[in-house]
Scaffold this motif. Sequence first.
Motif, PDB file in Angstrom:
ATOM      1  N   ALA A  52       0.904  -1.346   0.030  1.00  0.00           N
ATOM      2  CA  ALA A  52      -0.150   0.057   0.048  1.00  0.00           C
ATOM      3  C   ALA A  52       0.820   1.214  -0.018  1.00  0.00           C
ATOM      4  CB  ALA A  52      -1.044  -0.006   1.399  1.00  0.00           C
ATOM      5  N   SER A  53       2.072   1.055   0.318  1.00  0.00           N
ATOM      6  CA  SER A  53       3.066   2.133   0.433  1.00  0.00           C
ATOM      7  C   SER A  53       3.934   2.370  -0.831  1.00  0.00           C
ATOM      8  CB  SER A  53       4.023   2.228   1.643  1.00  0.00           C
ATOM      9  OG  SER A  53       3.445   2.229   2.952  1.00  0.00           O
ATOM     10  N   GLY A  54       3.527   1.447  -1.687  1.00  0.00           N
ATOM     11  CA  GLY A  54       4.191   1.481  -3.269  1.00  0.00           C
ATOM     12  C   GLY A  54       5.350   0.479  -3.639  1.00  0.00           C
ATOM     13  N   TYR A  55       5.419  -0.338  -2.608  1.00  0.00           N
ATOM     14  CA  TYR A  55       6.400  -1.401  -2.817  1.00  0.00           C
ATOM     15  C   TYR A  55       6.056  -2.940  -3.301  1.00  0.00           C
ATOM     16  CZ  TYR A  55       8.994   2.101  -0.481  1.00  0.00           C
ATOM     17  OH  TYR A  55       9.456   3.315  -0.281  1.00  0.00           O
ATOM     18  N   GLY A  56       6.664  -3.241  -4.259  1.00  0.00           N
ATOM     19  CA  GLY A  56       6.477  -4.766  -4.657  1.00  0.00           C
ATOM     20  C   GLY A  56       7.142  -5.761  -3.630  1.00  0.00           C
ATOM     21  N   TRP A 126      22.461  -5.452  -3.937  1.00  0.00           N
ATOM     22  CA  TRP A 126      21.077  -4.764  -3.194  1.00  0.00           C
ATOM     23  C   TRP A 126      21.392  -3.469  -2.885  1.00  0.00           C
ATOM     24  CZ3 TRP A 126      17.063  -7.955  -2.974  1.00  0.00           C
ATOM     25  CH2 TRP A 126      17.291  -9.370  -3.313  1.00  0.00           C
ATOM     26  N   ASP A 127      20.267  -2.641  -2.993  1.00  0.00           N
ATOM     27  CA  ASP A 127      20.305  -1.462  -2.405  1.00  0.00           C
ATOM     28  C   ASP A 127      20.301  -0.982  -1.015  1.00  0.00           C
ATOM     29  OD1 ASP A 127      20.422   0.312  -5.081  1.00  0.00           O
ATOM     30  OD2 ASP A 127      18.924  -1.351  -5.337  1.00  0.00           O
ATOM     31  N   GLY A 128      19.863  -1.835  -0.095  1.00  0.00           N
ATOM     32  CA  GLY A 128      19.674  -1.881   1.155  1.00  0.00           C
ATOM     33  C   GLY A 128      19.141  -3.223   1.717  1.00  0.00           C
ATOM     34  N   ALA A 129      19.195  -3.117   3.262  1.00  0.00           N
ATOM     35  CA  ALA A 129      18.465  -4.231   4.010  1.00  0.00           C
ATOM     36  C   ALA A 129      17.754  -3.866   5.150  1.00  0.00           C
ATOM     37  CB  ALA A 129      19.571  -5.264   4.276  1.00  0.00           C
ATOM     38  N   VAL A 130      16.798  -4.346   5.500  1.00  0.00           N
ATOM     39  CA  VAL A 130      15.964  -4.150   6.595  1.00  0.00           C
ATOM     40  C   VAL A 130      15.969  -5.249   7.481  1.00  0.00           C
ATOM     41  CG1 VAL A 130      13.663  -3.337   7.667  1.00  0.00           C
ATOM     42  CG2 VAL A 130      14.260  -2.364   5.669  1.00  0.00           C
ATOM     43  N   LEU A 131      16.542  -5.070   8.835  1.00  0.00           N
ATOM     44  CA  LEU A 131      16.704  -6.416   9.398  1.00  0.00           C
ATOM     45  C   LEU A 131      15.995  -6.236  10.701  1.00  0.00           C
ATOM     46  CD1 LEU A 131      20.739  -6.887   9.243  1.00  0.00           C
ATOM     47  CD2 LEU A 131      18.808  -7.916   7.882  1.00  0.00           C
ATOM     48  N   TRP A 280      12.145   4.857   6.389  1.00  0.00           N
ATOM     49  CA  TRP A 280      13.503   4.711   5.858  1.00  0.00           C
ATOM     50  C   TRP A 280      13.676   4.012   4.484  1.00  0.00           C
ATOM     51  CZ3 TRP A 280      16.381   0.423   4.076  1.00  0.00           C
ATOM     52  CH2 TRP A 280      17.929   0.504   4.129  1.00  0.00           C
ATOM     53  N   LEU A 281      12.589   3.347   3.992  1.00  0.00           N
ATOM     54  CA  LEU A 281      12.592   2.872   2.623  1.00  0.00           C
ATOM     55  C   LEU A 281      12.399   4.037   1.539  1.00  0.00           C
ATOM     56  CD1 LEU A 281      10.574  -0.206   2.952  1.00  0.00           C
ATOM     57  CD2 LEU A 281      12.992  -0.272   2.096  1.00  0.00           C
TER      58      LEU A 281
END
Length: 289
Positions: A52-56, A126-131, A280-281
């Motif tokens: 819903a925030s625009g991400y696949g 990769w452009d980043g990671a959420v852990l 953050w994204l």
Amino acid sequence: MQSIETNSKGFEIFSKSWFPRNSPVKALICFCHGYGDTCTFFFEGIAKKLAASGYGVFALDYPGYGLSDGLHGYIPSFDSLVDDVIEHFSKVKENPKYQSLPSFLFGQSMGGAVALKVHFKQPHAWDGAVLVAPMCKMGEDVLPPWPLLQLLTCISILFPKMKLVPPKDIAEMGFKELKKREQASYNVIAYKDKPRLKTACELLKTTQEIECQLAEVSLPLLILHGEADVLTDCSVSEALYEKASSSDKEILIYKDAYHSLLEGEPDETINLVLDNIVSWLEKRCAKTE
């Protein structure tokens, strides 16, 4: 959207994806689930919020988990599991519709270890990671006493699939809210039995390896951890933040929160964590434009 595909090792892999309804996809989020978990059930709500925030959003059940092939709860090789994840997400990213989009790893608990291992094998992909509460080190409350640990390690060589590891109530230790802890029992495809010996040994070996490789983490990084987490060690998340060579890194510690930040906390905490992740994204996607 969900599908079952056969990977290069002959395993049928269950996967699922979610997309924004009325807007173009800003970026890809590739989710790695935790131990015993699946890419459905609790993650459905998280994925829908991100979409819903625009991400696949793309996710899979590892071999041996959820609706994928394999002996339930069995990880004969953590590195092989990581290779399966890389194979799946590489196919996603090779789709011409997505090749120009930024891509982010999203790892929760054991999935945090999977995401870090993916990064080590693909340091520039990769452009980043959420852990979220990444399994960089297991909490002392989870590990059996040292002599028993050594005995179980030896037995695992002969009986790798056996379930002998002393049981712990993971839901009780990980979920703060009683009602949400009770909901976890309805996830009938989750693995809730005693850990298999080889699986337990692979998880312990993986955390030991990652703890020695923290300085090799170089991608943009968001780490989120509950201060009261007894399943994965919050102090190692802090060490990851300190030692990672990433020039872009952030850590958020949530006071009195347990392990399951996105499933087992009060709604206000869950919404705060999700808002922090989306914020953050958004900033990282703006940098790649």
